[in-house]
Design an enzyme around this catalytic site. Structure first.
Site, PDB file in Angstrom:
ATOM      1  N   THR A  94      -9.762  -2.434  -4.905  1.00 56.57           N
ATOM      2  CA  THR A  94      -8.102  -2.307  -4.518  1.00 56.57           C
ATOM      3  C   THR A  94      -8.190  -2.602  -3.061  1.00 56.57           C
ATOM      4  O   THR A  94      -8.324  -1.432  -2.098  1.00 56.57           O
ATOM      5  CB  THR A  94      -7.491  -1.137  -5.054  1.00 56.57           C
ATOM      6  N   LYS A 170      -1.938  -5.601  -7.834  1.00 60.54           N
ATOM      7  CA  LYS A 170      -2.632  -4.131  -8.150  1.00 60.54           C
ATOM      8  C   LYS A 170      -1.667  -3.206  -7.219  1.00 60.54           C
ATOM      9  O   LYS A 170      -1.636  -2.006  -7.876  1.00 60.54           O
ATOM     10  CB  LYS A 170      -4.083  -4.436  -7.874  1.00 60.54           C
ATOM     11  N   LYS A 239      -4.394   5.419   0.897  1.00 58.94           N
ATOM     12  CA  LYS A 239      -4.859   4.148   1.042  1.00 58.94           C
ATOM     13  C   LYS A 239      -3.830   2.979   0.489  1.00 58.94           C
ATOM     14  O   LYS A 239      -3.530   2.022   1.228  1.00 58.94           O
ATOM     15  CB  LYS A 239      -6.233   4.141   0.955  1.00 58.94           C
TER      16      LYS A 239
END
Length: 291
Positions: A94, A170, A239
């Protein structure tokens, strides 16, 4: 197929093991040799360098963040420098939309193929080959590597010929999961302060209004306060919310809830909860409610 697999963390270990079980040849590389040794016992070959993992048809990476992927891919002795022309890099990490664009450009310049294939699912889904793969890349390349996706997941969704769009999808999904976690935490704190059993409350929610897996999984974790061991650490949650906000800013799309979630994760990290499961942001709702 001969696959190099780089990154044997909570997710990568299960994914690589399933490739082996399906009969693919796997050369495994990880900074921690212990995790490589565990995979070697299942039939993998130990790759002692990134270059060693790039000698086959495909190299797949499952790493924590942009820095790790950039170092392994673009650094000296990295994937771009080591993968043969015509080889394919599948990035299941990711990462930011910006990095995904850079990786695609670097591989194209080197005569290599690049596919973005991040996944939805926690470590238990990775081990059970029940992930959902979000794939993007050139159609001919995707057709060639889809058998690998069939081994690690229960369904593959092809979203675009542009790899970075898979990363955007995503990130949007993880943004939505974070909103579910935050709202569950608030609702459970509300009824909990009135004396309603949180486990029973989650059962009511998931049996009536919200039967989706996200509510069942995270509702149970929050109701039972099971934040360790982390399936997905809070540091990674922060994040991903930051990366979603970055992508949104680039596209001029306001994400008001994204800003709130960023601050919630920052608060959890500031109080020492960075290595807890990201569902632990629900503890902030408990604290705010005086529980």
């Amino acid at each position: 197929m001969h696959v190099g697999f780089i990154g044997l963390g909570n997710m990568g270990s299960g994914m690589a093991a399933n490739l082996l079980k399906a009969g693919h040849t796997v050369a495994a590389y990880n900074r921690s040799a212990v995790k490589v040794d565990a995979l070697v016992q299942l039939g993998a070959t130990a790759a002692h360098t990134v270059a060693d993992a790039c000698r086959g048809d495909v190299v797949q990476t499952m790493l924590a963040d942009d820095d790790a992927v950039e170092s392994v891919t673009l650094g000296p002795g990295g994937i771009v420098a080591s993968l043969p022309p015509g080889g394919t890099h599948i990035s299941s990490s990711t990462v930011s939309v910006a990095l995904a664009r850079r990786l695609a450009a670097a591989h194209a310049e080197a005569g290599q193929s690049y596919v973005a294939a991040p996944v939805f699912g926690r470590p238990e889904a990775a081990a059970a080959a029940k992930l959902f793969v979000i794939a993007a890349g050139a159609p001919a390349v995707l057709e060639r590597v889809t058998p690998l996706f069939d081994v690690i997941g229960q369904r593959t969704f092809v979203v675009s010929e542009q790899p970075y769009n898979a990363n955007l999808v995503k990130l949007s999904g993880n943004f939505l999961l974070a909103t579910v976690i935050e709202s569950l935490g608030e609702a459970i704190a509300l009824v909990g302060k009135a004396g309603v059993d949180p486990v029973s409350y989650v059962d009511i929610l998931t049996s009536t209004l919200f039967s989706a897996p996200a509510y069942a999984t995270y509702g149970d974790l929050i109701a039972r306060k099971r934040y360790e061991p982390a399936g997905f650490a809070a540091t990674l949650g922060l994040k991903d919310v930051r990366l979603a906000l970055q992508a949104a800013e680039e596209l001029a799309v306001p994400l008001p809830l994204g800003s709130l979630l960023r601050d919630r994760f920052l608060s959890l990290l500031a109080n020492g909860g960075g290595q807890l499961d990201w569902s632990a942001i629900a503890t902030l709702s408990e604290r705010d409610a005086g529980l």
